[in-house]
Design a protein around this motif. Structure first.
Motif, PDB file in Angstrom:
ATOM      1  N   ASP A 273       0.833  -1.206   0.000  1.00 43.41           N
ATOM      2  CA  ASP A 273       0.000   0.000   0.000  1.00 43.41           C
ATOM      3  C   ASP A 273       0.864   1.252   0.000  1.00 43.41           C
ATOM      4  O   ASP A 273       0.550   2.231  -0.688  1.00 43.41           O
ATOM      5  N   ARG A 274       1.929   1.242   0.766  1.00 44.04           N
ATOM      6  CA  ARG A 274       2.813   2.412   0.791  1.00 44.04           C
ATOM      7  C   ARG A 274       3.475   2.624  -0.565  1.00 44.04           C
ATOM      8  O   ARG A 274       3.785   3.758  -0.943  1.00 44.04           O
ATOM      9  N   LEU A 275       3.688   1.546  -1.292  1.00 50.49           N
ATOM     10  CA  LEU A 275       4.384   1.648  -2.576  1.00 50.49           C
ATOM     11  C   LEU A 275       3.473   2.179  -3.674  1.00 50.49           C
ATOM     12  O   LEU A 275       3.813   3.169  -4.340  1.00 50.49           O
ATOM     13  N   LEU A 276       2.321   1.537  -3.868  1.00 47.76           N
ATOM     14  CA  LEU A 276       1.427   1.924  -4.970  1.00 47.76           C
ATOM     15  C   LEU A 276      -0.039   2.021  -4.556  1.00 47.76           C
ATOM     16  O   LEU A 276      -0.909   2.129  -5.418  1.00 47.76           O
ATOM     17  N   GLY A 277      -0.319   1.954  -3.272  1.00 52.05           N
ATOM     18  CA  GLY A 277      -1.695   2.095  -2.828  1.00 52.05           C
ATOM     19  C   GLY A 277      -2.500   0.820  -2.973  1.00 52.05           C
ATOM     20  O   GLY A 277      -1.975  -0.269  -3.207  1.00 52.05           O
ATOM     21  N   LEU A 278      -3.816   0.983  -2.847  1.00 53.70           N
ATOM     22  CA  LEU A 278      -4.717  -0.167  -2.875  1.00 53.70           C
ATOM     23  C   LEU A 278      -4.703  -0.887  -4.213  1.00 53.70           C
ATOM     24  O   LEU A 278      -5.061  -2.062  -4.301  1.00 53.70           O
ATOM     25  N   ARG A 279      -4.296  -0.205  -5.264  1.00 49.25           N
ATOM     26  CA  ARG A 279      -4.267  -0.848  -6.585  1.00 49.25           C
ATOM     27  C   ARG A 279      -3.294  -2.028  -6.612  1.00 49.25           C
ATOM     28  O   ARG A 279      -3.573  -3.042  -7.256  1.00 49.25           O
ATOM     29  N   LEU A 280      -2.161  -1.889  -5.919  1.00 48.64           N
ATOM     30  CA  LEU A 280      -1.189  -2.985  -5.910  1.00 48.64           C
ATOM     31  C   LEU A 280      -1.742  -4.170  -5.124  1.00 48.64           C
ATOM     32  O   LEU A 280      -1.543  -5.326  -5.514  1.00 48.64           O
ATOM     33  N   LEU A 281      -2.452  -3.912  -4.037  1.00 50.19           N
ATOM     34  CA  LEU A 281      -3.077  -5.003  -3.288  1.00 50.19           C
ATOM     35  C   LEU A 281      -4.078  -5.745  -4.164  1.00 50.19           C
ATOM     36  O   LEU A 281      -4.155  -6.971  -4.143  1.00 50.19           O
TER      37      LEU A 281
ATOM     38  N   THR B 172      -8.127  -1.206 -14.745  1.00 45.61           N
ATOM     39  CA  THR B 172      -8.509  -1.320 -13.340  1.00 45.61           C
ATOM     40  C   THR B 172      -7.462  -0.711 -12.429  1.00 45.61           C
ATOM     41  O   THR B 172      -7.790   0.074 -11.521  1.00 45.61           O
ATOM     42  N   VAL B 173      -6.209  -1.058 -12.640  1.00 46.13           N
ATOM     43  CA  VAL B 173      -5.161  -0.558 -11.745  1.00 46.13           C
ATOM     44  C   VAL B 173      -4.877   0.924 -11.971  1.00 46.13           C
ATOM     45  O   VAL B 173      -4.148   1.543 -11.196  1.00 46.13           O
ATOM     46  N   ASP B 174      -5.476   1.511 -13.007  1.00 48.34           N
ATOM     47  CA  ASP B 174      -5.301   2.943 -13.248  1.00 48.34           C
ATOM     48  C   ASP B 174      -6.158   3.779 -12.301  1.00 48.34           C
ATOM     49  O   ASP B 174      -5.972   4.988 -12.205  1.00 48.34           O
ATOM     50  N   HIS B 175      -7.108   3.141 -11.605  1.00 47.99           N
ATOM     51  CA  HIS B 175      -7.972   3.876 -10.678  1.00 47.99           C
ATOM     52  C   HIS B 175      -7.209   4.252  -9.416  1.00 47.99           C
ATOM     53  O   HIS B 175      -6.211   3.633  -9.047  1.00 47.99           O
ATOM     54  N   GLY B 176      -7.715   5.271  -8.725  1.00 44.17           N
ATOM     55  CA  GLY B 176      -7.142   5.681  -7.455  1.00 44.17           C
ATOM     56  C   GLY B 176      -7.705   4.882  -6.296  1.00 44.17           C
ATOM     57  O   GLY B 176      -8.616   4.057  -6.459  1.00 44.17           O
ATOM     58  N   ASP B 177      -7.180   5.127  -5.079  1.00 45.67           N
ATOM     59  CA  ASP B 177      -7.601   4.372  -3.908  1.00 45.67           C
ATOM     60  C   ASP B 177      -9.099   4.510  -3.640  1.00 45.67           C
ATOM     61  O   ASP B 177      -9.731   3.574  -3.146  1.00 45.67           O
ATOM     62  N   GLY B 178      -9.663   5.673  -3.942  1.00 45.40           N
ATOM     63  CA  GLY B 178     -11.081   5.890  -3.685  1.00 45.40           C
ATOM     64  C   GLY B 178     -11.974   4.928  -4.442  1.00 45.40           C
ATOM     65  O   GLY B 178     -13.035   4.532  -3.947  1.00 45.40           O
ATOM     66  N   TRP B 179     -11.565   4.518  -5.625  1.00 42.25           N
ATOM     67  CA  TRP B 179     -12.359   3.584  -6.417  1.00 42.25           C
ATOM     68  C   TRP B 179     -12.370   2.210  -5.768  1.00 42.25           C
ATOM     69  O   TRP B 179     -13.405   1.546  -5.709  1.00 42.25           O
ATOM     70  N   PHE B 180     -11.224   1.782  -5.262  1.00 45.85           N
ATOM     71  CA  PHE B 180     -11.127   0.447  -4.667  1.00 45.85           C
ATOM     72  C   PHE B 180     -11.864   0.367  -3.327  1.00 45.85           C
ATOM     73  O   PHE B 180     -12.354  -0.696  -2.953  1.00 45.85           O
TER      74      PHE B 180
END
Length: 490
Positions: free
Chosen positions: A92-100, A367-375
């Motif tokens: 999460d610190r690296l790329l946010g919720l998208r990486l998870l 999908t991974v182009d979205h920000g944390d708010g989308w996830f």
């Protein structure tokens, strides 16, 4: 004389050679698309708990006592999943919720693919794998598709099956690699207990098969596997205290009564029907004709099936095991079903598979182009400001049900130690679990008692408690939407 050119290493990766093989690839791509479709639903309580616990480990070291919640403050906390939680926090610190989310999809699809490849290696036909794949995919999607530490254990499970199943067919010392794998697993997820049982099972079957042999090597390996499997569960920062975690989660019947995913398989008919149908098909196959599979395979499938019946969360391991090991059972029954004209359809199936894989890749990129708010859109970001304002400078604590507790701890770090309880139900006493269950149902006298004294209440509107609290006098609504109710207690 011309020298023969060396083939590049990439040539060792073989493409499917039949229409059925390409159909398997199409199914895997379709499963990946389904995973992306429901990805946002995978961010749930355990996601936020993993991130909160990972932050604790990263900033304060491995925890031994609870400092996150009010009810269990100061109690012993054996964080059996500290390594995976730290890894998730780092992602999460690296790329946010998208990486998870990307790891969730990659590990889910990749583990299914690895289990299918293992089945082929063990002797299953492509057609048998194709028939078993949808069952395993359904069980994983329905039960195991949540962004949480368990996902990181999926590849470990398939790797362990590969080591143990290979040794069941040809004894070799490489099976001992299952012990360091198990030690790693013990710090990743609590399902290491099931993995240890599989390793011990291999030790017992190896000792039985070599009971008349004079060679000492297999007997020594059997003893090391049997005894070492238990010892590997203790290779954690908590040592023998790790046993208390397994005692609370695996052996406490009251815990299973109140925590939904620990309930028996029959509690979820949508999952129980296909799971029991799969078990019946396996039993029918075993009774129809003698199986030419090692005893360990049969016992391993029996063990994972039993674990699935006892606890819903174990269904995912049964699904992966049936794909990897059970496909071999069906192969002899399907030998005559291979079509003579299958090669004619290879081109069509290849085009379909490549099209599905291309679509999967394109949608994954979008999908991974979205920000944390989308996830995290299933959680109300708009509720954070009024909650933070109402609790600023230590002005009261928060009673949030387990859906929102860890999400609040993650999004408002100042609430550390001020939230009533969270998803770590193993830290709660039986009476506390019963009291919280009664609160959610709002059906017994004195049901509001657990929330007494808390300044802010954050409730899931689908519960009876939220419906009744919204009508109580003296409660002021700070936020309300179709999923969430936030009240300021009078």
């Amino acid at each position: 004389m011309a020298t023969r050119q060396r083939r590049p290493a990439i040539a060792r990766i073989r493409a499917p050679r039949s229409a059925t093989g390409w159909a398997v690839l199409t199914c895997l791509a379709a499963f990946g698309l389904l995973c992306l479709h429901v990805l946002r639903q995978g961010y749930q309580q355990d996601t936020w708990l993993a991130l909160v616990a990972g932050r604790e480990v990263a900033t304060r070291g491995i925890p031994h006592h609870d400092a996150l919640t009010v009810i269990s403050a100061g109690r012993s906390w054996v964080d059996a999943q500290w390594a995976s939680q730290l890894a998730m926090y780092g992602m999460d610190r690296l790329l946010g919720l998208r990486l998870l989310g990307a790891v969730q999809v990659l590990f889910s699809v990749g583990s299914l693919a690895a289990a299918a490849a293992l089945a082929r290696r063990l002797g299953a036909s492509a057609l048998a794998v194709l028939l078993m794949l949808p069952w395993a995919a359904f069980l994983l999607l329905e039960v195991g598709f949540e962004v949480r530490p368990q996902t990181l254990a999926y590849p470990l499970f398939v790797a362990l099956l590969a080591l143990l199943a290979s040794d069941a067919r040809a004894h070799a010392s490489r099976v001992l690699w299952s012990l360091p794998l198990l030690a790693l697993w013990g710090n990743v997820h609590g399902s290491a207990a099931l993995a240890a049982a599989l390793v011990m099972l291999r030790g017992v079957t190896l000792a039985w098969s070599e009971r008349h042999a004079r060679a000492a090597g297999p007997v020594i390996r059997a003893a090391v596997l049997t005894v070492g499997a238990f010892g590997c569960l203790l290779v954690t920062p908590y040592g023998s205290a790790t046993l208390s975690y397994y005692d609370h989660t695996l052996l406490a019947s009251t815990f299973h009564r109140y925590v939904s995913e620990w309930r028996p398989l029959t509690a979820a008919p949508k999952v129980a029907v296909p799971a029991f149908a799969l078990m019946a098909a396996m039993l029918w196959t075993a009774l129809r004709r003698p199986l030419r599979v090692p005893a360990w395979d049969r016992l391993a499938l029996l063990l994972t099936a039993g674990a699935a019946v006892l606890a819903l969360r174990n269904v995912v391991w049964f699904g992966l095991a049936t794909l990897a090991l059970g496909s071999v059972w069906f192969a002899p029954l399907l030998e005559r079903s291979a079509s003579a004209g299958a090669m004619v359809r290879v081109g069509m199936h290849r085009a379909l598979a490549l099209g599905a894989c291309t679509t999967l890749l394109a949608i994954a990129v979008l999908t991974v182009d979205h920000g944390d708010g989308w996830f995290s859109s299933r959680y109300p970001a708009a509720a954070l400001a009024p909650i933070a304002a109402a609790t600023r400078h230590g002005r009261g604590d928060v009673f949030a049900d387990d859906r929102y507790a860890d999400w609040l701890l993650w999004r408002i770090p100042a609430l550390r130690g001020r939230v009533a309880y969270d998803a770590r139900f193993e830290l709660l006493h039986t009476s506390e679990l019963a009291s919280l269950a009664a609160f959610a149902r709002a059906a017994t006298p004195g049901w509001p008692a657990p929330a007494a004294g808390y300044r802010v209440l954050v409730l899931d509107r689908r519960t009876s408690a939220a419906a009744r609290f919204g009508r109580l006098p003296g409660e002021r609504v700070l936020f309300r939407d179709r999923r969430t109710l936030v009240l300021l207690s009078g």
